[in-house]
Design an enzyme around this catalytic site. Structure first.
Site, PDB file in Angstrom:
ATOM      1  N   SER A 245     -22.262 -18.555 -30.280  1.00 48.90           N
ATOM      2  CA  SER A 245     -22.063 -19.949 -30.630  1.00 48.90           C
ATOM      3  C   SER A 245     -22.590 -20.203 -32.025  1.00 48.90           C
ATOM      4  CB  SER A 245     -22.792 -20.857 -29.636  1.00 48.90           C
ATOM      5  OG  SER A 245     -24.170 -20.825 -29.921  1.00 48.90           O
ATOM      6  N   LYS A 246     -22.321 -21.387 -32.516  1.00 50.85           N
ATOM      7  CA  LYS A 246     -22.713 -21.809 -33.859  1.00 50.85           C
ATOM      8  C   LYS A 246     -24.208 -21.616 -34.118  1.00 50.85           C
ATOM      9  CE  LYS A 246     -19.186 -23.316 -36.013  1.00 50.85           C
ATOM     10  NZ  LYS A 246     -18.962 -22.505 -37.184  1.00 50.85           N
TER      11      LYS A 246
END
Ligand code: GLU
Length: 474
Positions: A245-246
């Site tokens: 994820s980011k």
């Protein structure tokens, strides 16, 4: 000999709700390589039936990212939004065959059922109210309805190309909606209708879809079609071992492109997320990957995305690529005007093993092309190499010697410098270091005689004169 199956057809089917995720890019690459390995084809399908979440510019961006990566599909892109009528028609057909039924339950009714189930600690299942009514042959004329699939009893089993035998108990599958009340299909319907219509024989997708697969198999059967083979690709984890994820870094192909990663390097890197050619081989050409790849060899365990390794791999690609092939990738990163293409190639060759990204390389290249008047002298380098009265004398001597050089090449330049050092009885370094600061402004660079040739005579002499005018510095 390689087995050929020209009926084999795979597809990559992204939903255009954002940029091309690296997980999606890997799925696309695996589909492509398996198709190429066996002489099959690959189709690109944009799954944009969810009008609220899909965006045309995301679809275009995904297509552009795939092209940049070199995922050369054979058919498409086909947009599902162009096929809404077809899905509706197939849903009606299913109702007519008894494989599905109209459900008139309102959102409120369903919500109430869900709440009751929760209160009793049961997991929620649709009550089957409209299914029973349909069984009794009751029909209602209301306009508003959804179409629900009549899930047949019994378990669903299939052999996954990666995971092996997979078993789902029948009770876990509820009568799911295939057509919404606004006449739009759900993902389950559109994906199966398309996979049938488009002759897909292998569905390779992320294993977040695993729980959808029994539903899809049942739909294939209800349409009288043979289900394709399935291959569920393992998750990609971030460095924190959680779903990528980011939080832990860039997640889209586009971000890596902007960072200065070469498409070949990203392709190679993604290829190794969950697959290996065996041994400790890591750098593979596309041809080698096609020869060796098989979905059946993809690992079951999740793969970990190591961004440092990607940057390392990019450095490998950058140092091996012919400079002519680097140029088009480098152009978007250049901050200086290039006056001479041949000179650019020479400068790339000198520096390509020194940077790890195209951004690094653009930075390394800039000093060769900037205006001579704008060279800034690095403080450290000034302190170390430009102090003392000898420096001016030596640079003056170099200016004179280089101006008098008949031929402008590495050997001639080196001979001239060494002659001066020997004449003075000092090491060549006493000349080389100040010369480097004069030409590049910094204390390190590729071999200085190569730098001189890459700069050319005029620039070299101008830069020497410019520093001499400013000495002593600091
Ligand atoms: N459109 C789906 C997604 O982006 C993939 C569907 C499929 O491959 O079956 O997750």
């Amino acid at each position: 000999m390689r087995e050929i199956n020209d009926r084999m057809k795979l597809r990559f089917a992204p939903s255009p709700t954002g940029y091309l995720h690296v997980g999606g890019a890997r799925t696309a690459i695996f589909n492509l390589l398996h198709a190429r390995r066996y002489g099959g084809t690959m189709l690109l399908r944009i799954e944009d039936t969810d009008a609220e979440r899909s965006r045309q510019h995301h679809a275009e961006q995904i297509v552009a990212s795939l092209e940049w990566l070199g995922v050369a599909w054979d058919e498409g892109p086909i947009y599902q939004s162009d096929r809404i009528d077809r899905y509706r028609q197939r849903a009606i057909e299913l109702v007519e065959r008894g494989g599905a039924y109209r459900c008139h339950c309102t959102v409120e009714e369903l919500e109430r059922e869900r709440e009751e189930a929760e209160k009793d600690g049961r997991s929620y299942r649709y009550s089957g109210k409209c299914r029973s009514a349909a069984d009794r042959g009751e029909s209602r004329e209301e306009e508003r309805f959804v179409v629900r699939f009549r899930v047949p009893p019994g378990p669903v089993d299939f052999d996954d190309l990666i995971r092996g035998p997979v078993h789902f108990e029948g009770e876990t599958i509820d009568d799911f909606v295939v057509l919404r009340s606004d006449g739009h299909p759900t993902y389950h319907l559109s994906v199966v209708v398309d996979d049938i219509d488009m002759g897909i024989t292998i569905v390779a997708r992320g294993d977040d879809h695993l729980s959808n697969t029994p539903k899809h198999i049942l739909l294939f059967r209800a349409f009288g079609a043979e289900p394709p083979q399935f291959a569920h690709l393992p998750l990609i984890l971030g460095s924190d071992r959680k779903r990528l994820s980011k939080r832990t870094g860039a997640t889209s192909a586009e971000e890596y492109r902007e960072m200065g990663i070469l498409p070949d390097a990203l392709f190679n890197f993604l290829l190794l997320l969950g697959w290996s050619p065996g041994g400790d081989r890591e750098i593979l050409t596309r041809e080698e990957a096609i020869e060796a790849f098989d979905l059946r060899d993809v690992h079951k365990a999740p793969a970990v995305f190591d961004a440092d390794k990607l940057v390392w791999m990019n450095g490998q690609y950058l140092s091996r690529k012919p400079p002519e092939e680097i140029v088009p990738h480098l152009e978007p990163f250049l901050t200086v005007a290039i006056d001479d293409g041949e000179r650019l190639l020479r400068v790339i060759r000198l520096n390509q093993a020194r940077g790890r990204t195209l951004r690094d390389l653009a930075e390394l290249i800039a000093p060769y092309f900037v205006d001579d008047e704008t060279i800034a002298y690095d403080d450290e380098a000034v302190k170390k190499h430009l102090k003392g009265a000898d420096v001016t004398r030596r640079l003056d001597a170099l200016l004179e010697a280089f101006s008098a050089l008949g031929e402008w090449n590495e050997a001639a330049a080196e001979a001239a410098l060494r002659k001066l050092a020997e004449g003075e009885g000092v090491s060549a370094a006493k000349y080389i270091h100040p010369l480097r600061v004069a030409l590049m402004g910094v204390g390190n660079s590729p071999p200085i005689f190569d730098v001189m040739i890459a700069l050319g005579r005029e620039r070299t002499l101008r830069r020497l004169r410019r520093l001499l005018e400013q000495l002593p510095l600091g």
